[in-house]
Design a protein around this motif. Structure first.
Motif, short mmCIF file in Angstrom:
data_model
loop_
_atom_site.label_atom_id
_atom_site.label_comp_id
_atom_site.label_asym_id
_atom_site.label_seq_id
_atom_site.Cartn_x
_atom_site.Cartn_y
_atom_site.Cartn_z
N ALA A 1 0.83 -1.20 0.00
CA ALA A 1 0.00 0.00 0.00
C ALA A 1 0.87 1.26 0.00
CB ALA A 1 -0.92 -0.01 1.22
N ALA A 2 1.93 1.27 0.82
CA ALA A 2 2.81 2.43 0.87
C ALA A 2 3.53 2.64 -0.45
CB ALA A 2 3.82 2.26 2.00
N ARG A 3 3.94 1.55 -1.09
CA ARG A 3 4.62 1.65 -2.39
C ARG A 3 3.66 2.25 -3.43
NH1 ARG A 3 6.01 -3.18 -2.41
NH2 ARG A 3 7.99 -2.89 -1.30
N ALA A 4 2.41 1.81 -3.39
CA ALA A 4 1.41 2.36 -4.32
C ALA A 4 1.17 3.84 -4.05
CB ALA A 4 0.11 1.58 -4.21
N ASP B 1 2.93 10.45 -9.53
CA ASP B 1 2.09 10.57 -10.72
C ASP B 1 1.21 11.81 -10.65
OD1 ASP B 1 3.20 8.26 -11.67
OD2 ASP B 1 1.42 7.01 -11.36
N VAL B 2 0.51 11.98 -9.52
CA VAL B 2 -0.48 13.06 -9.41
C VAL B 2 0.19 14.42 -9.33
CG1 VAL B 2 -2.31 14.02 -7.95
CG2 VAL B 2 -2.22 11.55 -8.37
N LEU B 3 1.29 14.53 -8.57
CA LEU B 3 1.97 15.82 -8.44
C LEU B 3 2.98 16.06 -9.57
CD1 LEU B 3 0.78 15.47 -5.50
CD2 LEU B 3 2.71 16.87 -4.76
N GLU B 4 3.09 15.10 -10.49
CA GLU B 4 3.99 15.22 -11.64
C GLU B 4 5.42 15.50 -11.17
OE1 GLU B 4 2.23 18.15 -14.17
OE2 GLU B 4 0.59 16.83 -14.80
N LEU B 5 5.90 14.66 -10.25
CA LEU B 5 7.22 14.85 -9.66
C LEU B 5 8.32 14.06 -10.39
CD1 LEU B 5 6.35 14.74 -5.85
CD2 LEU B 5 6.93 16.74 -7.24
N ALA B 6 7.98 13.33 -11.44
CA ALA B 6 9.02 12.62 -12.20
C ALA B 6 10.04 13.62 -12.71
CB ALA B 6 8.39 11.86 -13.36
N SER C 1 9.48 2.98 9.58
CA SER C 1 10.62 2.92 8.66
C SER C 1 10.31 2.07 7.45
CB SER C 1 11.86 2.37 9.39
OG SER C 1 11.62 1.07 9.90
N GLU C 2 9.57 0.97 7.64
CA GLU C 2 9.20 0.11 6.51
C GLU C 2 8.25 0.82 5.56
OE1 GLU C 2 9.10 -0.73 9.66
OE2 GLU C 2 10.58 -2.35 9.86
N LEU C 3 7.27 1.56 6.11
CA LEU C 3 6.35 2.30 5.26
C LEU C 3 7.08 3.40 4.49
CD1 LEU C 3 3.24 2.67 7.62
CD2 LEU C 3 3.49 1.11 5.69
N ALA C 4 8.02 4.09 5.16
CA ALA C 4 8.78 5.13 4.48
C ALA C 4 9.63 4.55 3.37
CB ALA C 4 9.66 5.87 5.50
N ARG C 5 10.27 3.41 3.65
CA ARG C 5 11.11 2.79 2.63
C ARG C 5 10.28 2.38 1.41
NH1 ARG C 5 12.52 -1.39 5.31
NH2 ARG C 5 14.07 -0.23 6.51
N ALA C 6 9.11 1.80 1.65
CA ALA C 6 8.25 1.37 0.54
C ALA C 6 7.73 2.58 -0.24
CB ALA C 6 7.09 0.53 1.07
N PHE C 7 7.35 3.65 0.47
CA PHE C 7 6.87 4.87 -0.19
C PHE C 7 7.97 5.41 -1.10
CE2 PHE C 7 5.78 9.28 -0.70
CZ PHE C 7 4.39 9.33 -0.66
N ALA C 8 9.21 5.43 -0.59
CA ALA C 8 10.34 5.92 -1.39
C ALA C 8 10.57 5.05 -2.61
CB ALA C 8 11.60 5.98 -0.51
N GLU C 9 10.45 3.74 -2.45
CA GLU C 9 10.63 2.82 -3.59
C GLU C 9 9.59 3.09 -4.67
OE1 GLU C 9 10.32 -1.04 -1.91
OE2 GLU C 9 12.31 -1.00 -0.97
N GLY C 10 8.33 3.24 -4.27
CA GLY C 10 7.28 3.52 -5.25
C GLY C 10 7.51 4.83 -5.96
N ALA C 11 7.94 5.85 -5.20
CA ALA C 11 8.20 7.16 -5.81
C ALA C 11 9.37 7.11 -6.78
CB ALA C 11 8.46 8.19 -4.71
N ALA C 12 10.44 6.42 -6.38
CA ALA C 12 11.63 6.33 -7.24
C ALA C 12 11.32 5.56 -8.52
CB ALA C 12 12.77 5.66 -6.48
N LEU C 13 10.47 4.54 -8.43
CA LEU C 13 10.09 3.78 -9.62
C LEU C 13 9.36 4.65 -10.63
CD1 LEU C 13 8.89 0.36 -8.14
CD2 LEU C 13 10.82 0.74 -9.69
N ARG C 14 8.73 5.72 -10.16
CA ARG C 14 8.01 6.62 -11.07
C ARG C 14 8.88 7.81 -11.48
NH1 ARG C 14 4.04 3.16 -12.34
NH2 ARG C 14 2.56 4.78 -12.96
N GLY C 15 10.17 7.80 -11.08
CA GLY C 15 11.09 8.78 -11.61
C GLY C 15 11.39 9.97 -10.74
N VAL D 1 15.01 6.06 -13.36
CA VAL D 1 14.50 5.78 -12.03
C VAL D 1 15.10 6.78 -11.06
CG1 VAL D 1 14.39 4.07 -10.18
CG2 VAL D 1 14.22 3.35 -12.57
N GLY D 2 14.27 7.28 -10.15
CA GLY D 2 14.74 8.27 -9.19
C GLY D 2 15.72 7.69 -8.20
N ARG D 3 16.47 8.59 -7.56
CA ARG D 3 17.45 8.19 -6.55
C ARG D 3 16.88 8.45 -5.17
NH1 ARG D 3 22.20 12.05 -8.05
NH2 ARG D 3 20.37 13.40 -8.15
N VAL D 4 17.26 7.62 -4.21
CA VAL D 4 16.91 7.82 -2.80
C VAL D 4 18.21 8.12 -2.06
CG1 VAL D 4 15.88 6.83 -0.74
CG2 VAL D 4 14.96 6.22 -3.00
#
Length: 473
Positions: free
Chosen positions: A27-30, A37-42, A57-71, A154-157
């Protein structure tokens, strides 16, 4: 699974842990992917942090992964308070995301958002984020379907730490020269204040009596809600034991702060606002102070007496922020414990509020109780929890029963009441449901102690007559 009911007051919040949890890594990754996608942050970036709640920390890591996958690039601050995220977003001029559920119960976690310069995001935009996340999460949980192909870039973390810059900014925007030595009890509640307070107070003449300083997302000793009376008991005893000048009791994410004076008595949020407004107007003579309708009763004469201007806005951080921007306000406060400062980029900061209180006491003119009573005339019940199986039904009944005292508020889920008890002066009360919990939250303030207790007891009695209802917690 993510659902639209998780959007509450500009936050996305849900249960964690167990098979029926709203939030997990998927859910956090999504949500992270939907955010980009919505804020056009790629091709852009945002700043991300989390507090010490379970799974944060797990939710933050997953959120970051999902964001980085979108650029999108991610500036990961790791453990931090909520107001450190607001500060970092403003300084870096990028949006911000904090993984936290604020003062809410241990089984909850969530996401708080801001735009670049620490501005608040429209709820319509966050609803688009949820809708997009629902779509992504559903597709990612289907075994027969593959996760959408990642973009070419792919975005960097990357990790960063802005704590020292945050602390320096707070100190540099208050007159702290020549303050006398203070003894201050600080109850971090096993939360993020244990990390931020030492950094902010470094170099000041303050002896800290620390309570519950070990970071622990299970909150083993007290509720993460600092405004509840029971959350203040240990600090109250410590003030008396150590002859402290005051006590600061923080929410789990350090998002709000209860202040106790040198006798261990709780200062109402409007009393704190009075002390802080006085300090702010020292730095910004003639400045405009924004308050909600209930805080107006306490602050109006003070602000005008100090040569400031007073503007009234609806309750809530969003309404206060909008009013500050509209009128060029230097400080804003409401009865729920939000304190916003132009010197903090218009954002909310309990730590900045606490530092203003320390500065006022440190000048040595009078103890905190005298400083407050000299300008503020309202006594408080503190925050009470009325346990109810059907909070919305009870809230509607209370509104009908106290119809003659109702004020029109911007928030449909909160009842605001105000009245006058003859020569004994004014009173006000607020009652609202707590998100994800079968409680109603009640606060009463009055110029007269007996009136405050009578209004408090009347509301509690009225609620107790409605079924099914338990007791006051």
């Amino acid at each position: 699974m993510i659902n639209r009911a998780m959007l509450r007051g500009g936050d996305i919040r849900g249960s964690v842990g167990g098979a029926e949890a709203d939030l997990d890594a998927t859910a956090a990754r999504a949500l992270g992917a939907a955010w980009v996608d919505v804020l056009e942050l790629a091709g852009g970036a945002f700043v991300l942090g989390h507090d010490m709640r379970l799974g944060g920390s797990e939710l933050a890591r997953a959120f970051a992964e999902g964001a980085a996958l979108r650029g999108s690039d991610v500036v990961d601050l790791g453990l931090c308070s909520t107001d450190q995220i607001w500060f970092s977003a403003a300084v870096l001029e990028v949006p911000g995301v904090q993984v936290s559920a604020g003062e809410h119960l241990v089984n909850l976690n969530g996401f708080k958002f801001c735009s670049a310069r620490a501005g608040l995001l429209p709820e319509k935009l966050l609803l688009q984020v949820i809708n997009r996340a629902v779509e992504l999460e559903r597709s990612w949980r289907e075994p027969a379907r593959q996760r959408p192909t990642a973009p070419i870039v792919v975005g960097r973390v990357e990790s960063d730490d802005t704590l020292e810059d945050y602390a320096e900014h707070l100190r540099n925007n208050i007159d702290l020269v020549g303050l006398q030595e203070l003894t201050v009890v600080v109850d971090a509640g096993n939360g993020m204040a244990a990390r931020t307070v030492p950094a902010v107070l470094e170099g000041l003449r303050v002896t800290v009596v620390g309570l519950h300083e070990r970071l622990d997302g299970t909150f083993p000793f007290r509720s993460p809600n600092a405004l509840e009376r029971m959350s203040q008991e240990t600090a109250r005893a410590a003030v008396q034991e150590h002859s402290a000048d005051l006590a600061l009791v923080f929410d789990g994410d350090a998002g709000r702060c209860a202040v106790l004076d040198e006798t261990g008595e709780l200062m109402s949020t409007s009393a704190v606002a009075t002390v802080v407004a006085t300090e702010v107007l020292r730095r910004h003579p003639g400045g405009t102070i924004v308050v909600d309708p209930l805080t107006e009763a306490a602050l109006g004469h003070v602000v005008e007496g100090l040569g400031g201007q007073l503007v009234v806005a609806p309750t809530g951080r969003r309404a206060l922020r909008e009013a500050m921007e509209r009128v060029g306000g230097v400080f804003a406060a409401d009865h729920t414990g939000h304190f916003l400062f132009s010197d903090f980029y218009g954002a909310d900061s309990a730590m900045f509020c606490a530092l203003h209180v320390l500065a006022a006491v440190g000048r040595g003119a009078a103890p905190l109780s005298a400083l407050a009573s000299a300008q503020h005339r309202f006594l408080t019940s503190g925050e009470l929890n009325l346990v109810a199986d059907d909070p919305q039904r009870v809230l509607a009944a209370v509104g009908e029963g106290f119809r003659g005292h109702l004020l029109n508020g911007e928030r449909p889920d909160e009842l605001l009441m105000r009245g006058r008890a003859g020569e004994r002066g004014e009173w006000w009360a607020s009652i609202s449901p707590r998100a994800h919990e079968d409680w109603l939250r009640l606060t009463v303030e009055a110029e007269d102690q007996a009136v405050m207790e009578a209004i408090r007891d009347d509301v509690c009695w009225f609620v107790s007559q409605l079924e099914p209802v338990a007791a006051v917690a």
